[in-house]
Design an enzyme around this catalytic site. Sequence first.
Site: not given
Ligand code: PLP
Length: 421
Positions: A197, A169, A258, A218-219, A89-90, A345
């Site tokens: 989220q 989040n 790729t 995905a994670h 997502a980043t 932190c």
């Molecule tokens: C976790 C998160 C991201 C970042 O996602 P990644 O796949 O870890 O780069 C971006 N936006 C929100 C709202 C998130 O919770």
Amino acid sequence: MQRNSVIRLNLNKNNMSNQRIYLDNNATTPCDSRVVDAMVPYFTKMFGNAASRNHPYGWEAEDGVDYAREQVAQLIGADPKEIIFTSGATEADNLAIKGVFEMYARKGNHFITCTTEHKAVLDAFQKIEKLGAEVTYLEVQRDGLINLDDLQNAITDKTVMVSIMFANNETGVIQPVKQIGEICAKNGVLFMSDITQAAGKIPVDVKEMGIHLAAFTAHKMYGPKGVGALFVNRKKPRVKVTAQMDGGGHERGMRSGTLNVPSIVGFGKAAEIAMAEMEQDAKRLSKLRDKLQAALMEQLEEVVINGNEEHRMPHVTNMSFKHVEGEGLMMTFNQNLALSSGSACTSASLEPSYVLKALGLGDDLAHSSLRFSLGKYTTEQEIDQTIEWIANGVNHMRSLSPIWEMFKEGIDLESIEWSEH
Ligand SMILES: *Cc1c(COP(=O)(O)O)cnc(C)c1O
């Protein structure tokens, strides 16, 4: 700093069992074993490059990607051609914001977002500000929701895009996405949403909600790390983004590199599972979340829930335990309960969460907050154990706290002048 082994050993008394509980699913989720099973063949037998068009190794890989693209698209009501796979997502947030800024430079340079967005969004906007963009950061109300009149009033004839996240989040607060989409459509501006989220947890339909670009990963939905997607609307309006990664022209020229075939296949499988199971998971988790919340409110004094309770993700609650520092509280159960606190932190100090501060919380309340984010593997036994650990921990911390004692004696803490030393 949480990993200090001395502190771990000394505070063992509240935590006799060695059970570990994971309530930090907004940070990442475990991978569903069905997802892993779907991925495995693509590491070994079907290892081809999805861009190799002239032999079966490539075709197999491409078939896997095509199928995953359909699954991921279906999860959010998109067309498969509208899915651009990224590393997460980043990257998708960056591609949307920087890519639209570059592509639409002739239309205007004004963007609107809000102060509680994820850093991936805020930092991308800061970057384009340096390159000449003007960005309006809408403040949120006490409950975390944006004010729709503020949004309407912020739009000018130079506005290119509005970017408002679907669900936050830290608090789980869900923005009025459909109304935001209507305002954007009426004013002829693009609507981007970080849906990370929400995707796979609650229904998201980009077409119905008027979303033109959506970033997700995905994670956070029981898939693997390092793979995500940007949805880019293809019709009415046809949206384009300038590639931020140049190379072989993969992903219809918008993201070269790729393709990470096993992870993309896993992302697809995770989307398929989510579509089938999210409704029942959400129902079960909202009951557990409500049980946790109600028990802590009943057993402890001076507890507040941060963010709108009605427009909120079913598996999340963010609570402040007044006069108890969240990071310290976590040490009372030896960090065997995985949570996030409202303190970020940094290398030098603990900064209060900017999201909670944007809701109007003072530094104290922000530092005393904990985010509980349940997941589909969370059990009722774990919630019962969590209630016990948190209630004991809060009581223990307060019993040692002179501030709590003063509060109980009715001393107005605001009136005290603290000496600096
Ligand atoms: C976790 C998160 C991201 C970042 O996602 P990644 O796949 O870890 O780069 C971006 N936006 C929100 C709202 C998130 O919770």
